[in-house]
Scaffold this motif. Structure first.
Motif, PDB file in Angstrom:
ATOM      1  N   VAL A 144       0.377   5.363   0.183  1.00 58.45           N
ATOM      2  CA  VAL A 144      -0.640   6.358   0.514  1.00 58.45           C
ATOM      3  C   VAL A 144      -0.600   7.485  -0.510  1.00 58.45           C
ATOM      4  O   VAL A 144       0.349   8.245  -0.593  1.00 58.45           O
ATOM      5  CB  VAL A 144      -0.416   6.928   1.933  1.00 58.45           C
ATOM      6  CG1 VAL A 144      -1.460   7.992   2.238  1.00 58.45           C
ATOM      7  CG2 VAL A 144      -0.470   5.819   2.960  1.00 58.45           C
ATOM      8  N   CYS A 202     -13.536   5.603  -2.096  1.00 58.24           N
ATOM      9  CA  CYS A 202     -13.522   6.222  -0.768  1.00 58.24           C
ATOM     10  C   CYS A 202     -14.956   6.379  -0.265  1.00 58.24           C
ATOM     11  O   CYS A 202     -15.860   6.714  -1.035  1.00 58.24           O
ATOM     12  CB  CYS A 202     -12.848   7.591  -0.812  1.00 58.24           C
ATOM     13  SG  CYS A 202     -11.118   7.560  -1.318  1.00 58.24           S
ATOM     14  N   CYS A 229       0.826  -1.199   0.000  1.00 57.17           N
ATOM     15  CA  CYS A 229       0.000   0.000   0.000  1.00 57.17           C
ATOM     16  C   CYS A 229       0.864   1.254   0.000  1.00 57.17           C
ATOM     17  O   CYS A 229       1.751   1.395   0.829  1.00 57.17           O
ATOM     18  CB  CYS A 229      -0.917   0.025   1.222  1.00 57.17           C
ATOM     19  SG  CYS A 229      -2.207  -1.233   1.200  1.00 57.17           S
ATOM     20  N   CYS A 245      -6.312  -1.315   0.130  1.00 54.97           N
ATOM     21  CA  CYS A 245      -5.891   0.075   0.028  1.00 54.97           C
ATOM     22  C   CYS A 245      -6.171   0.644  -1.360  1.00 54.97           C
ATOM     23  O   CYS A 245      -6.202  -0.079  -2.353  1.00 54.97           O
ATOM     24  CB  CYS A 245      -4.410   0.204   0.368  1.00 54.97           C
ATOM     25  SG  CYS A 245      -3.318  -0.786  -0.680  1.00 54.97           S
TER      26      CYS A 245
END
Length: 206
Positions: free
Chosen positions: A62, A85, A60, A72
């Motif tokens: 970010v 999301c 993952c 993720c």
């Protein structure tokens, strides 16, 4: 080995071909090159299709902090037309890409990106979604490639699922359909965190 360009600097070479990192602190799990490691890991995952979550792992990175569940968010999933999301942050302001206008001497990619007109059909992928060329390259080979901008920077076309490594598939749940013609991620990313595919001692775990 002494580095003559720095007063107190040293250039080190790892003695073990499997090791890498600034201080040789990391070790490839299989093989002595990244390509060998990637090939071995893909083979292990393909040999154990019902134990994907045991024999593989997802790295993952970010890019956008959001609640997207256990799997993720991949940067290629931002502005892909599908909300990942919970609050929809990955699809905010994406409509601006649809209305993006290119100059008269530019080619407009399907995702709104602009490239010089002479790059259209020049034999090299210049659009991140590969829409400037006839797709002659099998993206299923992307997981086995070393660093490659062709695969690493690729964005999947609209309504396709990103395998997270440059490969795109049309249906994330295609592996559940009883059909001889299937298009699956070689990394099996589409099967991560889907409990129905994870077996323990022959029993399904829910």
């Amino acid at each position: 080995m002494k580095n003559s360009s720095e007063v107190d600097g040293y250039v080190c070479e790892c003695r073990d071909p499997q090791s890498y990192g600034k201080n040789c602190e990391y070790l490839l799990p299989m093989g002595i090159t990244f390509s060998q490691t990637a090939t071995a890991e893909i083979a292990l995952i393909e040999a154990n299709p019902t134990d994907v979550q045991v024999y593989g792992d997802i790295i993952c990175c970010v890019t956008l902090v959001c609640n997207s569940g256990l799997l993720c968010l991949d940067w290629r999933e931002i502005c892909d037309g599908v909300q990942q999301c919970m609050a929809g942050l990955d699809e905010e302001n994406c409509d601006k890409l649809e209305f993006n206008e290119c100059e008269h001497d530019e080619y407009r990619c399907m995702n709104g990106m602009c490239i010089p007109e002479e790059f259209f059909l020049d034999g090299e992928f210049d659009c991140l979604d590969w829409s400037d060329e006839i797709q002659y390259y099998d993206d299923a080979n992307c997981p086995l490639e070393e660093v490659s901008t062709r695969c690493d920077d690729r964005i999947c076309p609209a309504n396709q699922y990103s395998c997270g490594d440059g490969q795109c598939i049309f249906n994330r749940f295609d592996f559940q359909i009883m059909s001889q013609i299937k298009r699956e991620c070689r990394s099996r990313r589409e099967q991560y965190f889907i409990c129905e595919t994870h077996y323990i001692n022959g029993d399904k775990s829910y």
